[in-house]
Design an enzyme around this catalytic site. Structure first.
Site, short mmCIF file in Angstrom:
data_model
loop_
_atom_site.label_atom_id
_atom_site.label_comp_id
_atom_site.label_asym_id
_atom_site.label_seq_id
_atom_site.Cartn_x
_atom_site.Cartn_y
_atom_site.Cartn_z
N ASP A 154 -110.17 -18.37 4.08
CA ASP A 154 -109.91 -19.79 3.81
C ASP A 154 -108.45 -19.97 3.40
OD1 ASP A 154 -110.52 -22.49 3.68
OD2 ASP A 154 -111.08 -22.41 1.57
N LEU A 210 -102.76 -22.18 9.51
CA LEU A 210 -101.48 -21.56 9.85
C LEU A 210 -100.32 -22.53 9.75
CD1 LEU A 210 -102.60 -19.30 12.83
CD2 LEU A 210 -102.55 -18.78 10.39
#
Length: 428
Positions: free
Chosen positions: A307, A65
């Protein structure tokens, strides 16, 4: 808010539900499923779901993130918005942040930023070793107590077998799940592409399948010796599927996942030196892809992950071998998973299970299900909408997707998190 979604096809693999009925939500939680409303329930809002599907919010076991500050693009706020646009409401983020998530302070920072965004659950994964250096163990128990759902080395696997064994023994004694990426650094030898006909033709430095399987063999032996709960992340080879199947047959406490792109792309996709196809582990052979698909169908592979690695455009403008590996993939996890249904690899229930209750069960949380009392995290999905991925329209701050121009069938119309709409494509 008390919400009723009526006349919608509800799909929940955890409860083996696939029927047209109603869903009831109150105070951010699932109140019930069925034609009859719970006693005393009066809806403040009613949504007509005729012709649509409703299923639990997806659980992604591996998505970066880009926060706290690292070389990745985006923030927790931006990337969770991208996640919910793809139906993902629970995200596990690896520890390769900057600073590395090897302390309680970094874990709490991630949790605080996630609460501020209030868009999806963000579950930190702590580092097994300090600064992911592979030498000195982090304070693993403190990371678990701070809220880390597992510990990992991200893309920096421990090379020293004794260090790994000590980490496993400690984790086993404290009931800590380890998420392991199996890779032998020496066999990888700074390679960038799968060792095969394509890398030979293009002159790209090679990564043999043995870079994964040799490390996996060692890891499985140490799992057997220590009894640790181990989840193997991002397996990519046919031999890895066989080895994990054998380990499960012998009762080892192991699970594994595969990245969605490995199920659709192969080494031949790098023929044009397009760095958007540069990933780690690398795109493998057609035989590997076929084995991964069979492993999914047979239940050897437990979950599909994005991923997600959002990168700056400059990172992908470099020559293939010098570019940063990774794909921005939150927005395509569901689409690529459902494409497996279209191609008769999985049935719909199997496909949804791989991205909802199966990954939730791996980390031991009651996410990815519409069971009564659970957080009301769900998606409303239009199965008849056709759409084409356009990189310029992606919500993620990283638009490094190799799926530009791919056509998909079915699209998220709305995503609800804790009973609140956090994404709406077409208001419903």
């Amino acid at each position: 808010m008390r919400l009723m979604v009526e006349n919608i096809r509800i799909l929940d693999p955890q409860q083996d539900i696939d029927q047209v009925t109603n869903l009831y939500v109150a105070r951010g939680r699932i109140l019930g499923i069925g034609k009859e409303a719970p006693e005393g329930f009066e809806a403040d809002r009613i949504i007509n779901g005729t012709g649509k599907w409703l299923f639990p919010g997806l659980v992604d076991l591996q998505a970066r993130l880009a926060e706290p500050g690292s070389h990745y693009e985006g923030t927790i706020a931006s990337e969770t918005k991208a996640a919910v646009s793809g139906g993902i409401t629970t995200i596990c983020c690896p520890p390769d942040t900057m600073p590395v998530n090897d302390s309680q302070a970094v874990t709490e920072l991630i949790q605080r930023r996630a609460r501020q965004a209030a868009t999806a659950f963000v579950l930190p994964i702590g580092a097994i070793t300090k600064e992911l250096g592979g030498q000195y163990l982090s304070n693993m128990a403190a990371l678990k107590n701070a809220g880390c759902i597992a510990l990992s080395q991200a893309n920096s696997p421990i090379q020293n077998s004794l260090t790994l064994k000590n980490a496993m023994a400690y984790a086993a004694s404290n009931d800590i799940l380890l998420m392991l990426r199996s890779e032998n650094k020496n066999l990888k030898n700074n390679g960038v592409a799968h060792s095969g006909v394509v890398s030979s033709r293009l002159g790209l430095t090679e990564i043999p399948a043995s870079a994964e399987t040799a490390a996996l063999a060692r890891d499985l032996i140490l799992v057997e010796e220590t009894g640790v709960r181990a989840h193997f992340s991002l397996i990519s080879t046919a031999r890895s599927v066989e080895m994990i199947a054998d380990a499960k047959k012998h009762g080892l406490p192991v699970t594994c996942d595969v990245a969605a792109h490995q199920l659709h792309l192969t080494e031949y996709d790098v023929m044009d030196f397009d760095s958007l196809f540069h990933v780690t582990p690398p795109l493998r052979s057609h035989d590997d892809k076929a084995a991964l698909r069979i492993g999914l169908k047979m239940g050897v592979i437990d979950a599909i992950v994005s991923d997600h690695t959002p990168l700056d455009r400059d990172d992908k403008l470099l020559p293939f071998g010098e570019s940063a590996p990774g794909i921005s993939s939150l927005e395509t996890l569901l689409a690529l998973t459902l494409k497996l249904v279209e191609e008769d690899v999985l049935d719909l229930n199997q496909a949804l299970a791989k991205v909802t209750n199966h990954p939730a069960n791996i980390i031991g949380l009651h996410h990815g299900s519409l069971e009564t009392g659970n957080s009301a995290d769900f998606c409303i999905f239009d199965p008849e909408t056709h759409w084409t991925l356009e990189r310029k329209e992606m919500i993620s701050k990283g638009d490094n997707s190799p799926f530009q121009g791919w056509e998909f069938r079915g699209q998220i119309e709305a995503t609800y998190f804790q009973g609140r709409p956090v994404y709406q494509n077409n208001p419903v």
